[in-house]
Motif scaffolding. Structure first.
Motif, mmCIF file in Angstrom:
data_model
loop_
_atom_site.group_PDB
_atom_site.id
_atom_site.type_symbol
_atom_site.label_atom_id
_atom_site.label_comp_id
_atom_site.label_asym_id
_atom_site.label_seq_id
_atom_site.Cartn_x
_atom_site.Cartn_y
_atom_site.Cartn_z
ATOM 1 N N LEU A 83 0.832 -1.196 0.000
ATOM 2 C CA LEU A 83 0.000 0.000 0.000
ATOM 3 C C LEU A 83 0.871 1.251 0.000
ATOM 4 C CD1 LEU A 83 -2.735 1.587 0.493
ATOM 5 C CD2 LEU A 83 -2.358 1.195 2.932
ATOM 6 N N LEU A 90 5.859 8.401 4.886
ATOM 7 C CA LEU A 90 7.266 7.997 4.865
ATOM 8 C C LEU A 90 7.801 8.017 6.289
ATOM 9 C CD1 LEU A 90 8.550 9.991 1.768
ATOM 10 C CD2 LEU A 90 8.130 7.534 1.926
ATOM 11 N N PHE A 91 8.916 7.333 6.515
ATOM 12 C CA PHE A 91 9.597 7.432 7.807
ATOM 13 C C PHE A 91 10.429 8.704 7.762
ATOM 14 C CE2 PHE A 91 8.911 2.894 6.940
ATOM 15 C CZ PHE A 91 7.961 2.674 7.928
ATOM 16 N N GLU A 98 17.053 4.475 3.196
ATOM 17 C CA GLU A 98 16.566 3.686 4.331
ATOM 18 C C GLU A 98 15.079 3.392 4.192
ATOM 19 O OE1 GLU A 98 19.642 5.009 7.903
ATOM 20 O OE2 GLU A 98 18.034 6.375 7.352
ATOM 21 N N LEU A 102 13.459 -0.345 3.792
ATOM 22 C CA LEU A 102 12.420 -0.835 4.696
ATOM 23 C C LEU A 102 11.255 -1.429 3.900
ATOM 24 C CD1 LEU A 102 12.627 1.876 7.447
ATOM 25 C CD2 LEU A 102 12.659 -0.589 7.867
ATOM 26 N N GLY A 103 11.053 -0.898 2.681
ATOM 27 C CA GLY A 103 10.035 -1.484 1.816
ATOM 28 C C GLY A 103 10.323 -2.943 1.510
ATOM 29 N N ALA A 104 11.606 -3.293 1.483
ATOM 30 C CA ALA A 104 12.013 -4.670 1.181
ATOM 31 C C ALA A 104 12.279 -5.464 2.461
ATOM 32 C CB ALA A 104 13.273 -4.650 0.307
ATOM 33 N N PHE A 105 11.761 -4.983 3.583
ATOM 34 C CA PHE A 105 12.102 -5.562 4.896
ATOM 35 C C PHE A 105 11.912 -7.075 4.984
ATOM 36 C CE2 PHE A 105 11.108 -6.735 9.297
ATOM 37 C CZ PHE A 105 12.277 -6.326 9.910
ATOM 38 N N ARG A 149 9.024 2.863 -2.273
ATOM 39 C CA ARG A 149 9.067 2.004 -1.093
ATOM 40 C C ARG A 149 8.121 0.813 -1.251
ATOM 41 N NH1 ARG A 149 7.215 4.467 4.634
ATOM 42 N NH2 ARG A 149 5.212 4.335 3.562
ATOM 43 N N ARG B 161 19.319 -4.042 9.943
ATOM 44 C CA ARG B 161 17.932 -4.194 9.544
ATOM 45 C C ARG B 161 16.987 -4.118 10.740
ATOM 46 N NH1 ARG B 161 16.728 -7.473 4.914
ATOM 47 N NH2 ARG B 161 14.761 -8.558 5.213
ATOM 48 N N GLN B 164 16.804 -0.621 12.088
ATOM 49 C CA GLN B 164 15.957 0.190 11.214
ATOM 50 C C GLN B 164 14.473 -0.100 11.460
ATOM 51 O OE1 GLN B 164 16.928 2.451 8.267
ATOM 52 N NE2 GLN B 164 18.359 2.676 9.949
ATOM 53 N N MET B 179 5.215 -2.512 6.180
ATOM 54 C CA MET B 179 6.501 -3.033 5.700
ATOM 55 C C MET B 179 6.690 -4.486 6.151
ATOM 56 S SD MET B 179 7.664 -0.253 4.292
ATOM 57 C CE MET B 179 6.007 0.398 4.083
#
Ligand code: ATP
Ligand code: MG
Lengths: 239, 289
Positions: A83, A90-91, A98, A102-105, A149, B161, B164, B179
């Motif tokens: 979403l 955003l952060f 960064e 985080l989108g790929a966390f 993201r 990670r 973060q 996320m």
């Protein structure tokens, strides 16, 4: 075309106050679906239902043939739903890079770098300033970062809530172009929530009109665009 | 005398810094003012004391044990007590952490009595002499170790990670969920790591200060001052503030007398609250500017 996402008579509420009634909605795989409606119609609430932030009080949500009605948001991103929230979210204290990472966390695959390159390609101005703190970006850059993201999750379904709000037309065109590009090249399924009904129905192949928590109209985007009622109610054209 | 005063301050600054890191980060990330933080330091000090008494273990080598034990305590208390409470009322967390504080103090009175203890090592009394300045070996090692722990904390939050994920949850809990980050896990980890660093600080403190179950109470005052001075949630700010605080204390002790240490330190605290409520290096928690 089969539907990637299917909602069946979904109702939802914030505590006691109900906001969505009996929603039936489908997002065909590989297509762009528009969701339009006036302020307070329940568009954002519906996106919260699809992304798992708001669990329905009744009805069924199916994604890629799987019942995900009760699945929490944290899991849905793993399933392939991302979403771009209303207001970008955003952060703000973290950098562009960064935020994107985080989108790929949740990802453990080795294509993250490739996807990062794809975001840089679509939005070179982000690449040029990847260390800049997200909260200091312009509105357009923030929206690029928010879309980037979400793309970093490599989703199957991308939900975009109010992409154009408060942005200059040239910027909106760029964002729309980027969305269409990932839609075409990767077959990414998209649901686009827009105040700018003209824009949404131009990009999308199908559309839904939401009013006070109910779907009041749906059909081919072209038909909706030519519908005099819609032209009057949402595009400011006298019938 | 001036040089010695500065050295005294610098040697203690690092200890105050790592005594504060966890408190400050927990406040910044979760909005919880953990009144039990001083008790965590006290528990760390007793772990060093006990391992030294029973097994003759060097208090510096007790650090990993204290850190693991306190990580578990901090994580468990967050997961079972604080997470449920903070979802209903953040204010209630004050009551809960105060309760934890009293519980831990009473527990340690029960097991260790309220007698004042000290950890002695073979090198406790020895110092390095540089001209007229005396540098206690114990304090020097404690200072070096605290800077290392501080750097590790900073790198963890900003370069890993998991770090973060913690920052993301702090900045926007709901966006973090999108996320794939579970906020309650991030909070548990934050609390666990904060307690672990407090435990490390306790081990270092055990080599310098007398130990008693109320050790944490006097530390909590310093921790408050250093947090506000450094800016809530800022690891780098806290370290610099730890040194500033220790230097002010050292000067007050040398030139005004030991009785004035606390008064001067807390006056500094009030002054900062009035003049720069965002801290000396002041930006809001991971703020934009
Ligand atoms: N967190 C909430 N708690 C209670 N009610 C809410 C909450 N969020 C939205 N609502 C209500 O739900 C209804 C639908 O809001 P929603 O944000 O989904 O509409 P929208 O179509 O996205 O509107 P807009 O075009 O202004 O973004 C509104 O009446 C709103 O007041
Ligand atoms: Mg909305």
């Amino acid at each position: 075309m089969s539907s990637l996402l299917k909602l069946e008579s979904v109702s939802a509420a914030y505590g006691e106050s109900e906001v969505l009634w009996d929603i039936d909605l489908e997002a065909p795989e590989g297509a762009v679906t528009a969701l339009v409606g006036s302020n307070g119609a329940g568009k954002t609430s519906l996106m919260r239902v699809v992304s798992g932030l708001l669990i329905p009080t009744s009805g069924k949500v199916a994604f890629a043939g799987k019942d995900i009605t009760g699945l929490v948001a944290e899991r849905r991103v793993v399933e392939g739903i991302a979403l771009v929230p209303e207001g970008r979210r955003l952060f703000a204290g973290l950098s562009i890079l960064e935020n994107l990472m985080l989108g790929a966390f949740t990802r453990r695959d080795d294509r993250v770098k490739e996807d990062l390159e794809r975001v840089w390609k679509h939005f070179p101005e982000l690449a040029d300033r990847s260390g800049q703190i997200a909260g200091t970006l312009s509105g357009g850059q923030q929206q690029m970062c928010a879309i980037g993201r979400a793309l970093m999750a490599r989703p199957k379904l991308l939900l975009v809530d109010e992409m154009s709000l408060g942005l200059a037309p040239v910027v909106v065109d760029r964002l729309a172009e980027a969305l269409l590009d990932v839609n075409e090249s990767d077959g990414l399924t998209i649901i686009l929530v827009e105040q700018d009904v003209e824009l949404a129905l131009e990009i999308a192949s199908r559309g839904y009109v939401l009013d006070t928590g109910r779907v009041v109209m749906s059909g081919e985007a072209g038909e909706l665009r030519d519908n005099p009622k819609i032209r009057e109610a949402y595009m400011g054209v006298a019938a | 005398m001036l040089a010695q005063t500065i050295v005294n301050g610098l040697l203690l600054g690092g200890v105050y810094g790592i005594a504060t890191i966890g408190f400050s980060v927990v406040w910044g990330v979760m909005g919880i003012i953990n009144l039990a933080h001083g008790a965590y330091i006290m528990v760390g000090a007793y772990i060093a004391f006990a391992l030294n008494q029973w097994f003759g273990l060097d208090p510096f080598l007790a650090m990993p044990f204290a850190m693991v034990a306190l990580f578990v305590i901090g994580y468990a208390l967050q997961a079972f007590l604080l997470n449920p409470v903070m979802h209903t009322s953040l204010l209630l967390t004050l009551v809960v952490t105060f309760g934890i504080d009293l519980f831990l103090i009473d527990l340690f009175v029960l097991f260790f009595s309220s007698d004042v203890r000290a950890v002695h090592t073979a090198y406790s009394g020895s110092s390095l002499e540089i001209g007229p300045v005396l540098i206690s070996w114990v304090r020097l090692v404690a200072a070096i170790l605290s800077v290392l722990v501080a750097i590790a904390s900073y790198l963890f939050l900003n370069r890993t990670r998991t770090g973060q994920a913690i920052l993301a949850t702090a900045l926007d809990r709901e966006a973090a969920r999108l996320m794939g980050i579970y906020p309650d896990r991030a909070y548990g980890l934050t609390a666990g790591l904060a307690a672990a660093v407090a435990g490390a600080a306790g081990c270092l403190a055990s080599t310098i200060f007398p130990i008693s179950p109320t050790l944490g109470i006097s530390f909590l005052g310093a921790v408050f001052v250093v947090t506000v001075l450094g800016g809530i949630g800022s690891v780098a700010g806290v370290i610099i503030a730890g040194f500033a605080y220790a230097l002010v204390q050292a000067f007050a002790a040398t030139y005004l007398g030991a009785n004035y240490q606390q008064i001067v330190a807390f006056s500094m605290f009030l002054l900062i609250l009035i003049v720069r409520p965002q801290g000396l290096f002041g930006k809001p928690f991971y703020g934009e500017s």
